[in-house]
Design a protein around this motif. Structure first.
Motif, PDB file in Angstrom:
ATOM      1  N   ARG A   1      -8.274  28.550  16.467  1.00  0.00           N
ATOM      2  CA  ARG A   1      -9.679  27.828  17.687  1.00  0.00           C
ATOM      3  C   ARG A   1     -10.535  27.257  16.960  1.00  0.00           C
ATOM      4  O   ARG A   1     -10.982  25.769  18.101  1.00  0.00           O
ATOM      5  CB  ARG A   1     -10.517  29.230  17.729  1.00  0.00           C
ATOM      6  N   LYS A   2     -10.174  26.399  16.205  1.00  0.00           N
ATOM      7  CA  LYS A   2     -11.659  25.831  15.067  1.00  0.00           C
ATOM      8  C   LYS A   2     -10.692  24.499  14.981  1.00  0.00           C
ATOM      9  O   LYS A   2     -10.737  23.627  15.567  1.00  0.00           O
ATOM     10  CB  LYS A   2     -11.485  26.102  13.459  1.00  0.00           C
ATOM     11  N   ALA A   3      -8.947  25.048  15.757  1.00  0.00           N
ATOM     12  CA  ALA A   3      -8.709  23.353  15.692  1.00  0.00           C
ATOM     13  C   ALA A   3      -8.298  22.837  16.967  1.00  0.00           C
ATOM     14  O   ALA A   3      -8.124  21.929  17.050  1.00  0.00           O
ATOM     15  CB  ALA A   3      -6.734  23.846  14.933  1.00  0.00           C
ATOM     16  N   GLU A   4      -8.157  23.649  17.329  1.00  0.00           N
ATOM     17  CA  GLU A   4      -8.628  24.029  19.171  1.00  0.00           C
ATOM     18  C   GLU A   4      -9.918  23.333  19.422  1.00  0.00           C
ATOM     19  O   GLU A   4      -9.896  22.154  19.867  1.00  0.00           O
ATOM     20  CB  GLU A   4      -8.355  25.198  20.348  1.00  0.00           C
ATOM     21  N   ASP A   5     -10.381  23.424  18.463  1.00  0.00           N
ATOM     22  CA  ASP A   5     -12.195  23.202  19.796  1.00  0.00           C
ATOM     23  C   ASP A   5     -11.901  21.757  18.935  1.00  0.00           C
ATOM     24  O   ASP A   5     -13.133  21.350  19.473  1.00  0.00           O
ATOM     25  CB  ASP A   5     -12.682  24.593  18.577  1.00  0.00           C
ATOM     26  N   ALA A   6     -11.514  21.322  17.709  1.00  0.00           N
ATOM     27  CA  ALA A   6     -12.285  19.918  16.911  1.00  0.00           C
ATOM     28  C   ALA A   6     -10.536  19.231  18.447  1.00  0.00           C
ATOM     29  O   ALA A   6     -11.137  17.707  18.044  1.00  0.00           O
ATOM     30  CB  ALA A   6     -11.273  20.214  15.719  1.00  0.00           C
ATOM     31  N   GLY A   7     -10.132  19.247  19.001  1.00  0.00           N
ATOM     32  CA  GLY A   7      -9.384  18.847  20.032  1.00  0.00           C
ATOM     33  C   GLY A   7      -8.286  18.462  19.519  1.00  0.00           C
ATOM     34  O   GLY A   7      -6.864  17.172  20.206  1.00  0.00           O
ATOM     35  N   VAL A   8      -7.665  19.121  18.948  1.00  0.00           N
ATOM     36  CA  VAL A   8      -6.027  19.316  18.944  1.00  0.00           C
ATOM     37  C   VAL A   8      -5.233  19.534  20.126  1.00  0.00           C
ATOM     38  O   VAL A   8      -5.896  20.261  21.133  1.00  0.00           O
ATOM     39  CB  VAL A   8      -5.228  20.262  17.582  1.00  0.00           C
ATOM     40  N   ASN A   9      -4.392  19.016  20.409  1.00  0.00           N
ATOM     41  CA  ASN A   9      -2.986  19.047  22.050  1.00  0.00           C
ATOM     42  C   ASN A   9      -2.114  20.393  21.451  1.00  0.00           C
ATOM     43  O   ASN A   9      -2.154  20.917  23.044  1.00  0.00           O
ATOM     44  CB  ASN A   9      -2.712  17.480  21.944  1.00  0.00           C
ATOM     45  N   TRP A  10      -1.472  20.372  20.493  1.00  0.00           N
ATOM     46  CA  TRP A  10      -0.566  21.070  20.719  1.00  0.00           C
ATOM     47  C   TRP A  10      -0.307  22.729  18.891  1.00  0.00           C
ATOM     48  O   TRP A  10      -1.591  21.808  18.243  1.00  0.00           O
ATOM     49  CB  TRP A  10       0.671  20.823  20.561  1.00  0.00           C
TER      50      TRP A  10
END
Ligand code: DX5
Ligand code: ZN
Length: 231
Positions: free
Chosen positions: A21-30
């Motif tokens: 979730r932290k990676a997703e919130d920071a804007g990773v795409n995949w």
């Protein structure tokens, strides 16, 4: 347009959902999932069960990198578990084209992967049949290894092949990607960057790891629509 794919190989598995979730919130795409069988590479990691777990955590595309012998025997399980992209290696694989067809027939995007010691020309015949080419910039098996700068020439060679035969395909790189080398990799023609250590082991945390990679590539490339939405 570029994509950042966060490899969970360096994530803290005792907190996997929080880390993703932290990676997703920071804007990773995949989300990149490294599958290793202890034969094709000297390490054993994750199977379809982890893909299914990630599928419940995130709606981001799941990018599954198979470093296993006889990948054709496991394609169905990984796609049923939720893989959106399935990439197989060109090395030691007499059934590459058949397996790419199988991946497509089951509704996933298909990628072909080359190790550092494998020449660019070895993938030329299958380029029209893939959605992605992954050029390894370390020898597969472990995260935390050093980027091999001599591979930059091969990335450019593959970029030229894609422009001629499959301009829509994504050119992905994986291994030792960090804020110091990502611009050179983008310059060589890559538009999808896998990173494990630079994201999940960043001393200031996951968000800073993602930001420091994005800051460097944004200087070179247009953001993907998804990343734009996330600001
Ligand atoms: C290596 C894996 C990579 C690895 C990258 O075999 O395919 O995806 O997790 O790790 P870093 O970014 O630490 O080199
Ligand atoms: Zn990988």
């Amino acid at each position: 347009m570029y994509y950042l794919s966060a490899s969970i190989l360096s994530a803290d598995f005792s907190n996997l959902s929080d880390q993703i979730r932290k990676a997703e919130d920071a804007g990773v795409n995949w989300i990149h999932i490294d599958v290793m069988d202890g034969h094709f590479v000297p390490n054993i990691t994750m199977g379809p069960f982890i893909v299914e777990t990630c599928r419940r955590i995130t709606s981001l595309p799941l990018d599954v990198h198979l470093m296993i012998e006889k990948p054709e025997n496991h394609i169905q399980s990984f796609i049923s578990a939720g893989a959106n992209w399935v990439s197989i290696h060109i090395e030691d694989n007499p059934n590459v084209h058949r397996t790419l067809q199988l991946i497509h027939s089951l509704g996933s995007k298909a990628g072909i992967v080359l190790n550092p010691g494998t020449p660019a020309q070895s993938v030329e015949a299958v380029i029209p049949f893939v959605d992605l080419v992954l050029v390894m910039t370390v020898n597969p098996g472990f995260s935390g290894q050093s980027f091999i700068p001599q591979i930059l020439g091969k990335i450019s060679t593959i970029k030229n092949m894609l422009e001629k035969h499959n301009p829509e395909a994504i050119l992905q790189v994986d291994g030792g990607i960090n804020p110091q080398n990502i611009s050179a990799v983008a310059e060589a023609g890559a538009n999808c960057f896998v990173a494990a250590t630079a994201i999940f082991k960043h001393p200031q945390g996951i968000a800073e790891g993602v930001n420091s990679l994005r800051t460097q590539i944004q200087k070179k490339m247009r953001l993907s629509p998804q990343a734009q939405e996330r600001g």
